[in-house]
Scaffold this motif. Sequence first.
Motif, mmCIF file in Angstrom:
data_model
loop_
_atom_site.group_PDB
_atom_site.id
_atom_site.type_symbol
_atom_site.label_atom_id
_atom_site.label_comp_id
_atom_site.label_asym_id
_atom_site.label_seq_id
_atom_site.Cartn_x
_atom_site.Cartn_y
_atom_site.Cartn_z
ATOM 1 N N ASP A 53 -32.282 24.037 105.697
ATOM 2 C CA ASP A 53 -33.894 24.002 105.831
ATOM 3 C C ASP A 53 -34.441 25.030 105.538
ATOM 4 O OD1 ASP A 53 -33.617 21.219 107.402
ATOM 5 O OD2 ASP A 53 -33.552 22.017 109.437
ATOM 6 N N GLU A 57 -38.121 24.827 102.880
ATOM 7 C CA GLU A 57 -38.821 25.554 103.302
ATOM 8 C C GLU A 57 -39.594 26.684 102.337
ATOM 9 O OE1 GLU A 57 -41.279 24.869 105.575
ATOM 10 O OE2 GLU A 57 -40.266 23.518 106.506
ATOM 11 N N SER A 60 -40.458 24.658 99.384
ATOM 12 C CA SER A 60 -42.461 24.278 99.711
ATOM 13 C C SER A 60 -43.071 25.493 100.130
ATOM 14 C CB SER A 60 -41.800 23.331 100.715
ATOM 15 O OG SER A 60 -43.147 23.007 101.433
#
Length: 300
Positions: A53, A57, A60
């Motif tokens: 995760d 992130e 992103s």
Amino acid sequence: MNGLVPVKITSSIGTITDNLDAVEASIMEKVEEYKKTVVTENTINEGRKFLADIRKEKNSLDNERKAIKKAWLEPYDNFEKRVKRIIGLYDVPVEVIDSQLKEYDRQRREEKRAEIGNIYNIVKGDMEEWLPLERIYNPKWENASYSNKKIREDMEALFEQMEISVSTIKSVSSEFEEEGLAVLKNTGDLAAAFKEMDNRKRIKEEIIAKEERKRQEEEQKKTGTEEAGKVAEEPGNTIMQQPELQVQGTQQAGFKEPVQETDMPFAPEKEIVIQVHIRESSFEWFKKLMEEKFIRYEVI
């Protein structure tokens, strides 16, 4: 000629809304949490999921940064391309006008050089062989700010100095006048001309002195030979058969007649008085010249 349109540019800086402060705080919280956690068989899967995760992130956020940068730079990039093209256009009239100005200046200098030649022809008189134009040519005469009147004054001063130099050499009545004038004509340097004359005079004096010494030696030798012959001819003299040997022996014994020194054949030089008319502006030059050559002068 109409003026150029002045440049006017306005720009507005946009704003970006984000929650990066909260994201930063949550990341630091998880860092502290995992510093205290020991990965075990029971927590390993949870740790791997959290790591995936985090990487998601991270990617992103970086992709969002790149997209925003591209969007923000797009108007600037377009603006920069237009500006560079217009900056290139500025060089077009610059090159055209610059070439015209250079051509104008070239023609002006050609005309000025022709005027300089005309002034020279008027001023030179019969002194061209002493001061050809190429020797005295001064590039500053070609400047637009240098008037023809000033050019003529410069030339007249140079010719006046040369006339004084020629007259000065002729006034000393040296037998090496032609040699001195030749140096003056080739160099325009009066001091060099006098140096040449002095050198030639010194060389001649040395040659004459050397010949005089040789003559005296030969005369002395001849006199000694004649005296020895007279002695040998006297009755009862036993050295008649070897006059030359007896003469040599007499000289070795110190009986040689002393050589009589004769005066050098140079009469004192006659002093000549000349009157020179020069401009006041040339006086310092003339004064320095006379003092260098030890020539006495009076200002009337």
